[in-house]
Scaffold this active site. Structure first.
Site, PDB file in Angstrom:
ATOM      1  N   CYS A 119       0.814  -1.223   0.000  1.00 62.91           N
ATOM      2  CA  CYS A 119       0.000   0.000   0.000  1.00 62.91           C
ATOM      3  C   CYS A 119       0.843   1.266   0.000  1.00 62.91           C
ATOM      4  O   CYS A 119       0.340   2.354  -0.265  1.00 62.91           O
ATOM      5  CB  CYS A 119      -0.913   0.031   1.219  1.00 62.91           C
ATOM      6  N   GLY A 177       1.004  -3.500   4.157  1.00 66.47           N
ATOM      7  CA  GLY A 177       0.899  -4.953   4.293  1.00 66.47           C
ATOM      8  C   GLY A 177       2.207  -5.557   4.765  1.00 66.47           C
ATOM      9  O   GLY A 177       3.279  -5.006   4.530  1.00 66.47           O
ATOM     10  N   CYS A 210      -0.492   2.712   6.452  1.00 71.62           N
ATOM     11  CA  CYS A 210      -0.108   1.401   6.964  1.00 71.62           C
ATOM     12  C   CYS A 210       0.190   0.525   5.752  1.00 71.62           C
ATOM     13  O   CYS A 210      -0.330   0.753   4.669  1.00 71.62           O
ATOM     14  CB  CYS A 210      -1.206   0.800   7.831  1.00 71.62           C
ATOM     15  N   HIS A 214      -9.270   2.782  -2.550  1.00 76.82           N
ATOM     16  CA  HIS A 214      -7.837   2.623  -2.288  1.00 76.82           C
ATOM     17  C   HIS A 214      -7.198   1.857  -3.442  1.00 76.82           C
ATOM     18  O   HIS A 214      -7.032   0.648  -3.373  1.00 76.82           O
ATOM     19  CB  HIS A 214      -7.699   1.881  -0.948  1.00 76.82           C
TER      20      HIS A 214
END
Lengths: 401, 695
Positions: A91, A389, A387, A357
């Site tokens: 991300c 993964g 945040c 997203h």
């Protein structure tokens, strides 16, 4: 060390990342190509000056494979001397591109560079590229892998966020996004996606639902309960044995939606302003990326933000606006609680719960969104964090110039 | 070992396995070369095909692992390679090979069968098929896991490969391990011959060019999903404590992506890894060797005892009594069941009803069997009929005066030959014994609840008890398929001391502010079957405090323990029997830790405390064992090891309480004890017996 300046930031609108989404018919490279055209036109850019293109992209298979960044520059008609590189930090990929680009400029190795990301989740299914992360026993078993949704539920359980807490936050995200849309706040960066005839395919973020209510969300079933019960809850408990169970509070309505989209940020040195007459909009004050506990996975923004703040010599109070990626509602609630910041400063124009997203692009999109709002409110310092993964966090701090 | 013969009329070669009752070492060079020679003979003659069959009952069963533990990794690599080659040659020799399974086919036997092109068994629930040694962490070594998964698909193979599930011939046919069933054992060879003469394939599916694993390749969307969820469910079920299954899963993931020859090599790498893992030897030491020795020892006690147990009287139809009645009835023993009133007795018999009914619905037993078993349990009025019982067991509440009263009545009613038994976890032997008229024919057992799910029973005797009494009690335990551990006279109730230390440590932790969930989870992470708080619930506060009050054990318990018990008493949380203790026990759902605990015992510690909780729980039990096992014979320590596992739920992969110490080393043990003693007091002092086992 030199300063790295943001000269411009553009993005496509975010389409629903499913076959019924508007951008489903657009190959991902076209999203980038149209943005490259827009950057050229908006800035009257001499593309010969562009020294590299860095794109973040998670699902690098099929048409998103084979270094889509290089192919996009070439296809957009940029000169043959413009190279490209595609990276994957889950991300964080979009923001990672920006940070890397800034590092190139700061170190004096590059004067002008385009960074950003792309993800067509409707065309390249999430998870389609596989990975040892969750499939290979030698990795996933000792790693205590759990799916992100269960990890978000784990955060909610550990820190006591109820279903109502997360749903209320989700509603706020939709309300803020809808208000921003109505006020035209996104228009500064959005480049409508067009077809071969010049017809507009999509000119606004498709996923925002202003009508969302807490009562409506309450009807949704927890999305990760079944997978949790199938074994992942117990895996989580083995890492967090002080818990007796995981409360499943997240669902499609309070998690980030699947989306299609791309974003680009143009970064350069001070010399570029002299050379071209372009005006820098902001400078990159600092950035940081950290690893964090991989089972809970999504708590990384706190340590990465602290690190970036320290590096910039700033404190939390100095920051005027925060963008904390709304992967899941609990991630933002946790961040606000740990960093002790008021909700008025966070994601003021909504976030990924309302907007979607598009994984590889989100970081670059959000940074642009932050810059737009700093300008709108005439504020100075902004912090953008996501945040990541596998247990990571990324943060970039910018300051208007 | 193996014989080659030729059916001249039909030109079919038969390779017969015959181990004369002993497990064979297939890694032995002589064995291997004999196998190679026989195979060469079968391949090189003009035979039309090859039949593999067995001449003795256990010929298709297990490899002799005992000797393999002495091999170095390099030796294992070489020998397993040779065996792998033999099997590979068999399946690629160009002639059809059929496995005629006329006996149970387990472990290495199944590896041979899977290397054949076709498998025929006879229709019997007695014929077992599977890889039982995976339970010990010993994986297939010659391509067996690969062949199974490639034959029936990865999903279907997992229960056999991760959980050591055993299939009957019929089940094996259903999932596709077996290709053909014939009605009778004697039909197998003819069927095998017929299959060969029908000019069948002599190529394995996985050697075909376009072969795909049924149900999906490893990296197919189905495979990815399967491995992802299997990894989680394996960890979830085993708390990360099953090294063998983990190695098996790694082996499958890595090897099934490759063509057979390379895949079999990978499989052998994991076989060697798992066989030489300390947990594997520990499991073998306790669950195989220890059990074997215990069974043998028990048999020595009763070698002269003739005749079988036909009728048993049980006083007390509570959880132990009811469970015992079920075990007896199932084993063909008639039961007279008696409690205070008919209603309670019926309730006890109902337990058997319910268990059998579930088996009936699941098709595990027939209607006739169901009736036959249930009719063996008769509700007794008073002691009527008890005079005809060979054994009478009282399982009433753990209270000396109550037990004494019943023993008195019983011993005046029963004949002097009747063996009278008290079942208790820890009440004082002498106090009870003095209540019976004939102390020669009285002893004590400690069955673990529920009896049908456990294997061990402790037997306590003293020098007044006659040999024939002990022999008959042991016979009885064997009849209901329990392994008796006859404890040295000086240390009755060994496991209760371990359990008490365990429960006490759990309660102390709770009182000190460790969250209940952390205590229970840490126990599971350490490898215990039940958490300490669940264990207290299972005993029930009433039983537990009653035992403590009436014995000297009361002096051994700490203040924190008493305080926890008091708090639980006042909260009305007395245990599982009443539906609420540390856990809530809803009827339709799984037990859950009670939310009330957070108020009763406010938590102040978090997950970083898990290692210390684990260590305290493990060491408290080990120290209790060392303090209790004051028997000076070093030779008897293995008994304590197996008792700790089977009776007190100590992690099996440690090999038991004493093996645990030797495994982690004396220094680790002394250092840990010293550290804990400094912080938590003298109950963690290094016990004296340590010097005995450390030498």
């Amino acid at each position: 060390m030199r300063e790295a300046y943001i000269y411009d930031a553009v993005r496509t609108p975010r389409g629903r990342g499913k076959p019924d989404g508007a951008l489903y018919e657009v190959p991902p490279i076209q999203l980038v190509v149209q943005l490259l055209h827009a950057l050229r036109e908006r800035n009257n850019l001499d593309t010969n000056l562009v020294e590299d293109i860095i794109l973040g992209c998670l699902t690098q298979i099929n048409e998103q494979a084979s270094d889509i960044a290089k192919l996009a520059g070439q296809t957009a008609g940029y000169p043959v001397n413009v190279p490209g590189v595609t990276l994957d930090r889950f991300c964080a990929s979009g923001l990672e591109s920006v940070n890397m680009a800034a590092a190139y400029v700061m170190s004096g190795q590059i004067d002008l560079i385009i960074a950003g990301g792309v993800e067509s989740m409707s065309r390249a299914r999430l998870g389609a590229n596989g990975g040892s992360w969750y499939t290979e026993p030698a990795v996933a078993y000792p790693g205590h892998y759990i799916p992100q949704g269960v990890a978000a539920d784990l955060i909610a359980t550990l820190y006591g966020y109820s279903r109502k807490d997360v749903d209320e936050y989700a509603v706020l995200s939709h309300q803020r996004a809808a208000a921003a849309q109505r006020a035209g706040k996104y228009n500064k960066s959005i480049v409508p996606v067009k077809d071969v005839n010049g017809f507009t395919i999509l000119d606004h973020d498709e996923l925002v639902r202003p009508e969302t209510t807490v009562e409506g969300l309450a009807k949704l079933k927890p999305a990760f309960e079944a997978v949790g019960k199938a074994g992942f809850d117990k895996v989580a408990l083995q890492r967090y044995p002080e818990l007796d169970e995981i409360h499943h509070v997240h669902h499609a309505g309070n998690s980030s939606g699947l989306a299609d989209g791309a974003a680009l940020v143009m970064i350069g040195s001070a010399q570029i302003a002299e050379k071209t007459g372009l005006k820098p909009r902001a400078k990159i004050r600092s950035f940081a990326v950290v690893g964090s506990e991989p089972t809970i996975m999504l708590t990384g923004p706190v340590p990465s933000s602290r690190k970036a703040l320290e590096r910039a010599g700033l404190s939390v109070e100095n920051i005027d606006l925060f963008e904390v990626n709304e992967a899941f509602a609990a991630v933002v609630l946790y961040y606000m609680q740990e960093m002790n910041i008021p909700i008025e400063k966070v994601n003021v124009n909504g976030g990924a719960i309302a907007l979607g997203h598009p994984i590889g692009a989100t970081g670059a999109m959000t940074l642009g969104k932050l810059l737009d709002e700093l300008e709108e409110r005439n504020l100075q310092l902004g912090l953008c964090t996501l945040c990541v993964g596998g247990g990571m966090g990324i943060t970039t701090i910018i300051e208007r110039v | 070992m193996f014989k080659y013969s030729l059916d001249i009329k039909d030109q079919v070669a038969v390779i017969s396995f015959d181990h004369q009752g002993k497990p064979l070492n297939y890694f032995d060079s002589e064995t291997l070369s004999l196998l190679e020679q026989i195979l060469a003979l079968a391949i090189n003659t003009e035979d039309k095909g090859i039949i593999l069959t067995s001449l003795s009952q256990n010929a298709f069963t297990t490899q002799n692992y005992e000797v393999l533990f002495k091999y170095t990794k390099e030796q294992l690599w070489e020998s397993s390679k040779a065996l792998q080659k033999v099997l590979r040659k068999l399946e690629t020799c160009g002639k059809p090979v059929v496995a005629a399974l006329n006996a149970s086919t387990l472990g290495i036997g199944l590896e041979f069968a899977l290397a054949a092109h076709y498998r025929i068994a006879y229709d019997s629930s007695q014929l077992q098929i599977g890889f039982p040694d995976i339970q010990l962490g010993i994986l297939p070594l010659a391509g067996g896991a690969n062949r199974l998964a490639r034959k029936i698909g990865i999903t279907a193979s997992l229960p056999y490969l991760l959980e050591a599930q055993i299939a009957t011939a019929v089940e094996a046919k259903e999932v596709g391990i077996i290709d053909q069933l014939v009605p009778d054992k004697t039909d197998i060879l003819a069927a095998a011959k017929a299959w060969i003469l029908n000019q069948p394939t002599s190529m394995q599916p996985w050697d075909h060019k376009n072969y795909k694993i049924p149900g999906g390749e490893v990296l197919s969307p189905q495979g990815i999903q399967l491995f992802s969820t299997t990894i989680a469910s394996l960890r979830s079920k085993t708390w990360g404590n099953n090294e063998g299954a983990y190695a098996m899963l790694r082996s499958l993931y890595e090897s099934l992506q490759m063509p057979p020859d390379r895949a079999f090599d990978v499989e052998r790498r994991y076989f060697i890894y798992s066989l030489t893992h300390p947990n594997t030897y520990n499991l073998y030491h306790s669950l195989v060797k220890g059990k074997e020795k215990l069974v043998k020892l028990a048999s020595q006690y009763c070698s002269k005892e003739k005749g079988s147990i036909k009728q048993v009287g049980i006083i007390g139809a509570g959880s132990i009594g009811a469970s015992l009645a079920y075990c007896c009835a199932k084993a063909g023993i008639k039961v007279l069941l008696q409690d205070l009133n008919k209603e309670l007795s019926e309730k006890g018999r109902n337990y058997t009803h319910e268990l059998l009914y579930r088996q009936l619905i699941a098709n595990k037993i027939s209607q006739e069997k169901y009736l036959e078993i249930i009719q063996r349990i008769e509700i007794a009025e008073g002691y009527k009929g008890f005079e005809n019982c060979e054994i009478v067991i009282e399982t009433v509440f753990e209270e000396v005066s109550l037990k004494r009263q019943i023993l008195k009545e019983l011993s005046s009613f029963c004949s002097p030959q009747t063996v009278i038994i008290s079942n208790t976890a820890a009440l004082t032997y002498l106090e009870l014994q003095q209540a019976v008229i004939n102390s020669q024919s009285y002893l004590i057992t400690h069955f673990f609840s529920p009896i049908e799910q456990t294997t061990l029973v402790e037997i306590a005797t003293n020098d007044q008890v006659s040999n024939s009494t002990l022999a008959r009690a042991i016979k009885f335990c064997q009849a209901i398929e329990k392994i008796p551990l006859v404890l040295p006279t000086a240390i009755p109730f060994f496991t209760f001391h371990l359990l008490l230390a365990y429960m006490q440590e759990g309660a102390c932790l709770l009182e000190e502010g460790f969250p209940a969930a952390l205590i229970e989870n840490a126990a599971h992470l350490a490898g215990f079957e039940n958490g300490p708080l669940a264990t207290i619930d299972k005993f029930g506060l009433e039983q537990l405090t009653s035992i403590l009050k009436q014995t000297t054990l009361n002096q051994a318990v700490t203040e924190s323990f008493n305080s926890v018990i008091e708090k639980m008493y006042s909260a009305g949380r007395l245990g599982k029997k009443l539906g609420k203790g540390f856990y809530d026990y809803p009827e339709t759902e799984l037990p859950k830790l009670s939310p009330e605990l957070k108020k009763l015992f406010p938590a102040t510690q978090n997950s970083s405390a898990a290692p210390i909780v684990k260590q305290r729980l493990l060491l408290s039990v080990v120290i209790a064992a060392l303090n209790r096992w004051n028997n000076q014979e070093k030779d008897s320590l293995w008994q304590a090891d197996i008792a700790s596992i089977l009776g007190a739920g100590f992690p099996a992969f440690t090999g038991g309480v004493f093996n645990f110490v030797s495994r982690y080393g004396n220094n680790y043990f002394i250092e840990s004890c010293n550290n804990l003693q400094q912080t938590y007091g003298n109950r963690f002092a290094v016990p004296q017996l340590f010097n005995l086992i450390s030498n």
